[in-house]
Scaffold this motif. Structure first.
Motif, PDB file in Angstrom:
ATOM      1  N   SER A   1      -5.110   1.366  -2.980  1.00  0.00           N
ATOM      2  CA  SER A   1      -6.594   0.872  -2.527  1.00  0.00           C
ATOM      3  C   SER A   1      -6.589  -0.532  -2.671  1.00  0.00           C
ATOM      4  CB  SER A   1      -7.592   1.631  -3.760  1.00  0.00           C
ATOM      5  OG  SER A   1      -7.198   1.272  -5.063  1.00  0.00           O
ATOM      6  N   THR A   2      -5.432  -1.338  -2.873  1.00  0.00           N
ATOM      7  CA  THR A   2      -5.621  -2.597  -3.043  1.00  0.00           C
ATOM      8  C   THR A   2      -6.071  -3.472  -1.698  1.00  0.00           C
ATOM      9  OG1 THR A   2      -3.616  -2.457  -4.462  1.00  0.00           O
ATOM     10  CG2 THR A   2      -3.901  -4.573  -3.634  1.00  0.00           C
ATOM     11  N   THR A   3      -6.848  -4.373  -1.894  1.00  0.00           N
ATOM     12  CA  THR A   3      -7.277  -4.980  -0.808  1.00  0.00           C
ATOM     13  C   THR A   3      -6.543  -6.170  -0.206  1.00  0.00           C
ATOM     14  OG1 THR A   3      -8.573  -6.671  -1.780  1.00  0.00           O
ATOM     15  CG2 THR A   3      -9.939  -4.669  -1.546  1.00  0.00           C
TER      16      THR A   3
ATOM     17  N   GLY B   1      -0.933   1.123  -5.091  1.00  0.00           N
ATOM     18  CA  GLY B   1      -1.296   0.104  -4.165  1.00  0.00           C
ATOM     19  C   GLY B   1      -2.334   0.473  -3.193  1.00  0.00           C
TER      20      GLY B   1
ATOM     21  N   ARG C   1       0.829  -1.144   0.080  1.00  0.00           N
ATOM     22  CA  ARG C   1      -0.034   0.000   0.012  1.00  0.00           C
ATOM     23  C   ARG C   1       0.871   1.302  -0.033  1.00  0.00           C
ATOM     24  NH1 ARG C   1      -3.157  -3.420   3.491  1.00  0.00           N
ATOM     25  NH2 ARG C   1      -4.781  -4.061   2.215  1.00  0.00           N
TER      26      ARG C   1
ATOM     27  N   GLN D   1      -6.924  -9.185  -2.389  1.00  0.00           N
ATOM     28  CA  GLN D   1      -6.103  -8.933  -3.668  1.00  0.00           C
ATOM     29  C   GLN D   1      -4.844  -9.403  -3.605  1.00  0.00           C
ATOM     30  OE1 GLN D   1      -7.363  -5.136  -4.476  1.00  0.00           O
ATOM     31  NE2 GLN D   1      -8.640  -5.730  -6.569  1.00  0.00           N
ATOM     32  N   ILE D   2      -4.135  -8.858  -2.539  1.00  0.00           N
ATOM     33  CA  ILE D   2      -2.781  -9.087  -2.270  1.00  0.00           C
ATOM     34  C   ILE D   2      -2.507 -10.477  -1.919  1.00  0.00           C
ATOM     35  CG2 ILE D   2      -0.728  -8.470  -0.566  1.00  0.00           C
ATOM     36  CD1 ILE D   2      -2.065  -5.748   0.092  1.00  0.00           C
TER      37      ILE D   2
END
Length: 63
Positions: free
Chosen positions: A12-14, A10, A5, A17-18
């Motif tokens: 807004s990456t959940t 990155g 993040r 998703q990671i």
């Protein structure tokens, strides 16, 4: 996940998703950097070494 993040794009990456990305990355790890080719070469060289060898298996009682 904090490190992901911190990078541009990155934010807004959940977590999900990671996690999925890491799972896909690790799944193919053994094939990276020549792993698949190295295993293929070993298999071929073993086949060549075993060529003409008597297969080991259950005895048929004709010893």
């Amino acid at each position: 996940m904090v490190a992901v993040r911190m990078n541009k794009g990155g934010e807004s990456t959940t977590d999900h998703q990671i996690d999925r990305f890491i799972q896909k990355w690790l799944k193919g790890a053994t094939d990276r950097e020549g792993g698949r080719e190295r295993r293929r070469r070993i298999k071929v060289s073993e086949a060549i070494c075993n060529e003409g060898a008597v297969p080991s298996g259950p005895s048929n009682g004709d010893d």
